[in-house]
Design an enzyme around this catalytic site. Structure first.
Site, PDB file in Angstrom:
ATOM      1  N   ARG A   7      50.470  70.630   5.007  1.00 32.08           N
ATOM      2  CA  ARG A   7      51.781  71.162   5.383  1.00 32.08           C
ATOM      3  C   ARG A   7      52.809  70.049   5.291  1.00 32.08           C
ATOM      4  O   ARG A   7      52.652  69.006   5.909  1.00 32.08           O
ATOM      5  CB  ARG A   7      51.766  71.661   6.834  1.00 32.08           C
ATOM      6  N   THR A  37      59.325  70.841   6.012  1.00 35.21           N
ATOM      7  CA  THR A  37      59.500  72.278   5.725  1.00 35.21           C
ATOM      8  C   THR A  37      58.390  73.128   6.362  1.00 35.21           C
ATOM      9  O   THR A  37      58.544  74.337   6.496  1.00 35.21           O
ATOM     10  CB  THR A  37      59.461  72.540   4.206  1.00 35.21           C
ATOM     11  N   ASP A  96      46.708  68.776  16.282  1.00 34.37           N
ATOM     12  CA  ASP A  96      46.462  68.759  14.833  1.00 34.37           C
ATOM     13  C   ASP A  96      44.955  68.690  14.589  1.00 34.37           C
ATOM     14  O   ASP A  96      44.318  67.670  14.879  1.00 34.37           O
ATOM     15  CB  ASP A  96      47.180  67.554  14.206  1.00 34.37           C
ATOM     16  N   ASP A 114      43.606  65.835  12.228  1.00 37.86           N
ATOM     17  CA  ASP A 114      43.695  64.518  12.869  1.00 37.86           C
ATOM     18  C   ASP A 114      42.640  64.356  13.953  1.00 37.86           C
ATOM     19  O   ASP A 114      42.052  63.276  14.110  1.00 37.86           O
ATOM     20  CB  ASP A 114      45.087  64.315  13.479  1.00 37.86           C
TER      21      ASP A 114
HETATM   22  C1  PRP Z   1      46.538  72.413   9.189  1.00 40.18           C
HETATM   23  C2  PRP Z   1      45.436  73.429   9.346  1.00 40.18           C
HETATM   24  C3  PRP Z   1      45.831  74.487   8.351  1.00 40.18           C
HETATM   25  C4  PRP Z   1      47.342  74.454   8.428  1.00 40.18           C
HETATM   26  C5  PRP Z   1      47.786  75.616   9.256  1.00 40.18           C
HETATM   27  O1  PRP Z   1      46.320  71.627   8.095  1.00 40.18           O
HETATM   28  O2  PRP Z   1      44.164  72.893   9.131  1.00 40.18           O
HETATM   29  O3  PRP Z   1      45.399  74.216   7.034  1.00 40.18           O
HETATM   30  O4  PRP Z   1      47.692  73.223   9.076  1.00 40.18           O
HETATM   31  O5  PRP Z   1      49.161  75.687   9.282  1.00 40.18           O
HETATM   32  P1  PRP Z   1      49.975  76.890   8.635  1.00 40.18           P
HETATM   33  O6  PRP Z   1      49.296  78.143   9.046  1.00 40.18           O
HETATM   34  O7  PRP Z   1      51.342  76.736   9.250  1.00 40.18           O
HETATM   35  O8  PRP Z   1      49.986  76.688   7.154  1.00 40.18           O
HETATM   36  P2  PRP Z   1      47.284  70.407   7.685  1.00 40.18           P
HETATM   37  O9  PRP Z   1      48.347  70.886   6.766  1.00 40.18           O
HETATM   38  O10 PRP Z   1      47.749  69.706   8.932  1.00 40.18           O
HETATM   39  O11 PRP Z   1      46.333  69.490   6.831  1.00 40.18           O
HETATM   40  P3  PRP Z   1      45.013  68.685   7.273  1.00 40.18           P
HETATM   41  O12 PRP Z   1      43.915  69.696   7.489  1.00 40.18           O
HETATM   42  O13 PRP Z   1      44.759  67.801   6.097  1.00 40.18           O
HETATM   43  O14 PRP Z   1      45.315  67.904   8.528  1.00 40.18           O
HETATM   44  N1  URA Z   2      47.925  72.825  12.087  1.00 46.23           N
HETATM   45  C1  URA Z   2      47.220  72.285  13.109  1.00 46.23           C
HETATM   46  O1  URA Z   2      46.272  71.502  12.875  1.00 46.23           O
HETATM   47  N2  URA Z   2      47.565  72.620  14.358  1.00 46.23           N
HETATM   48  C2  URA Z   2      48.545  73.468  14.655  1.00 46.23           C
HETATM   49  O2  URA Z   2      48.799  73.746  15.842  1.00 46.23           O
HETATM   50  C3  URA Z   2      49.275  74.018  13.579  1.00 46.23           C
HETATM   51  C4  URA Z   2      48.933  73.688  12.314  1.00 46.23           C
END
Ligand code: PRP
Ligand code: URA
Length: 209
Positions: free
Chosen positions: A104, A108, A200, A203
Site C-alpha cells: 500500500r 494514497t 501493521d 511489520d
Molecule cells: C497490508 C495487508 C494487506 C493490505 C490491506 O499489506 O497485508 O495486503 O495492507 O490493506 P488494504 O485492504 O487497504 O489494501 P501492506 O501493503 O502493508 O504490505 P506488507 O504485507 O508488505 O506489509
Molecule cells: N494493513 C495492515 O497491516 N493493517 C491494517 O490495519 C491495515 C492495513
C-alpha cells in the site's frame, strides 16, 4: 454481495486477542497467525467434494472417502499473506502456491503491484487468496483481479481481520468471491488502519516496525 463467514470459534477468538496485543512479539505473532490460519483452512475447505474408495484395513475391506481430486492453489499476498501459507500447506500439502506482491502506498493507501507468479495450471484450480488484513479492500480487489485473468475454477478470500469498508469494496468488486475472516472490526482510521485491528501485520510478522 459476497457470502461472508466469520469464525466465532472460541479457540480462534482467544488466539486473536493475543495477536491484537501490542506486547506480543514477532515469534509468538507468527505462531498465532499460523495457528489461526490452520483453523480457518479447516473450515474453508469444508465443501471439498469426496469420492468413495475401497480400502483394505487389517480387518476387512471397507468403503471409505477420499478427496475427489479437486486441485487447490494458495495465493498469499506478499508480505503478510505468507504468514498464513505454511499452515495452509500443512493441511493440504498437494496444493500449488502462487504469489502476488502488493504494497500500500503510504500516502494514497492504494496498492502497488511488484510481483506476480501463479501456477501455470491455475485455470484447473480452486484458489484460496491469503492475507491477514482486509482494510480498504484495495489489495484484495487487485490481487483477485490479477488471478481472475487466468480463469481459476473458483476463488475464496481468507483474512484474519476485516474492516466493514473492505468487505463492502471487495463484495462489490468480486461478488462471486466468498470471504472468510476471524473478526469484523469497527472501522478504518484516518491512515486506513483497521480499528481496533492489530497494527501493521507485515511489520509485526517480520519485525520491521
Ligand atoms: C497490508 C495487508 C494487506 C493490505 C490491506 O499489506 O497485508 O495486503 O495492507 O490493506 P488494504 O485492504 O487497504 O489494501 P501492506 O501493503 O502493508 O504490505 P506488507 O504485507 O508488505 O506489509
Ligand atoms: N494493513 C495492515 O497491516 N493493517 C491494517 O490495519 C491495515 C492495513
Amino acid at each position: 454481495m459476497s457470502q461472508i463467514t466469520i469464525f466465532e470459534h472460541p479457540l480462534i477468538q482467544h488466539k486473536l486477542s493475543i495477536l491484537r496485543d501490542k506486547s506480543t512479539g514477532s515469534k509468538q505473532f507468527r505462531e498465532l497467525i499460523s495457528e489461526i490460519a490452520m483453523f480457518m483452512c479447516y473450515e474453508a475447505t469444508r465443501d471439498l467434494e469426496l469420492e468413495e474408495v475401497e480400502v483394505e484395513t487389517p480387518i476387512c475391506k471397507a468403503t471409505c472417502k477420499k478427496l475427489a481430486g479437486r486441485k487447490l492453489a494458495f495465493v498469499p499476498i506478499l508480505r503478510a499473506g505468507c504468514g498464513m501459507l505454511d499452515a495452509m500447506l500443512s493441511m493440504v500439502p498437494a496444493a500449488k502456491v502462487g504469489h502476488i506482491g502488493l504494497y500500500r502506498d503510504e500516502e494514497t493507501h492504494k496498492p502497488v503491484e511488484y510481483f506476480n507468479k501463479l501456477p501455470a495450471d491455475i485455470s484447473e484450480r480452486d484458489v484460496f487468496v491469503l492475507d491477514p488484513m482486509l482494510a480498504t479492500g484495495g489489495s484484495a480487489v487487485d490481487a483477485i483481479s490479477i488471478i481472475k485473468r487466468s480463469n481459476p475454477r473458483s476463488i475464496k478470500f481468507l483474512c484474519i481481520i476485516a474492516a466493514p469498508e473492505g468487505i463492502e469494496v471487495l463484495s462489490q468488486a468480486h461478488p462471486d468471491v466468498q470471504i472468510y475472516c476471524a473478526a469484523k472490526d469497527s472501522h478504518l482510521n484516518e491512515s486506513c488502519y483497521i480499528v481496533p485491528g492489530l497494527g501493521d501485520a507485515g511489520d509485526r510478522i517480520y519485525g520491521t516496525i
